[in-house]
Design a protein around this motif. Sequence first.
Motif, short mmCIF file in Angstrom:
data_model
loop_
_atom_site.label_atom_id
_atom_site.label_comp_id
_atom_site.label_asym_id
_atom_site.label_seq_id
_atom_site.Cartn_x
_atom_site.Cartn_y
_atom_site.Cartn_z
N UNK A 6 -47.21 66.87 28.16
CA UNK A 6 -47.58 68.07 28.80
C UNK A 6 -46.82 67.93 30.13
N UNK A 7 -46.98 68.97 30.92
CA UNK A 7 -46.54 69.28 32.22
C UNK A 7 -47.23 68.02 33.10
N UNK A 8 -46.24 67.81 34.23
CA UNK A 8 -46.98 66.70 35.14
C UNK A 8 -47.05 67.70 36.50
N UNK A 9 -48.29 67.64 36.96
CA UNK A 9 -48.89 68.29 38.10
C UNK A 9 -48.48 67.53 39.43
N UNK A 10 -47.77 68.32 40.35
CA UNK A 10 -47.85 67.92 41.84
C UNK A 10 -48.26 68.88 42.60
N UNK A 11 -49.65 68.53 42.82
CA UNK A 11 -50.16 69.68 43.66
C UNK A 11 -50.24 70.97 42.74
N UNK A 12 -49.68 72.20 43.18
CA UNK A 12 -49.69 73.43 42.34
C UNK A 12 -48.42 73.54 41.65
N UNK A 13 -47.47 72.51 41.73
CA UNK A 13 -46.35 72.71 40.95
C UNK A 13 -46.25 72.01 39.75
#
Length: 70
Positions: A6-13
């Motif tokens: 799945x997507x990797x989250x860096x803060x809200x990105x």
Amino acid sequence: MFSAPHEIAFGDVFLPPLLLVIAIAYACALLTARGLAGIGLHRVIAAPALFELSLTAIYTVLIGTFIIPS
């Protein structure tokens, strides 16, 4: 059973995993190209930009194949 990462989250990105794989592959391609230039093999490369692009594609496939999704 294989599950897609799945997507990797860096803060809200949120970043797709393939973007990170391509960034790592590009860094590896740059290091390889500089290493080959350092030992003098850059003279036999006819199109350096195409060589770098093809190295990036090769590294992307290798890294994407051998990284086990969690």
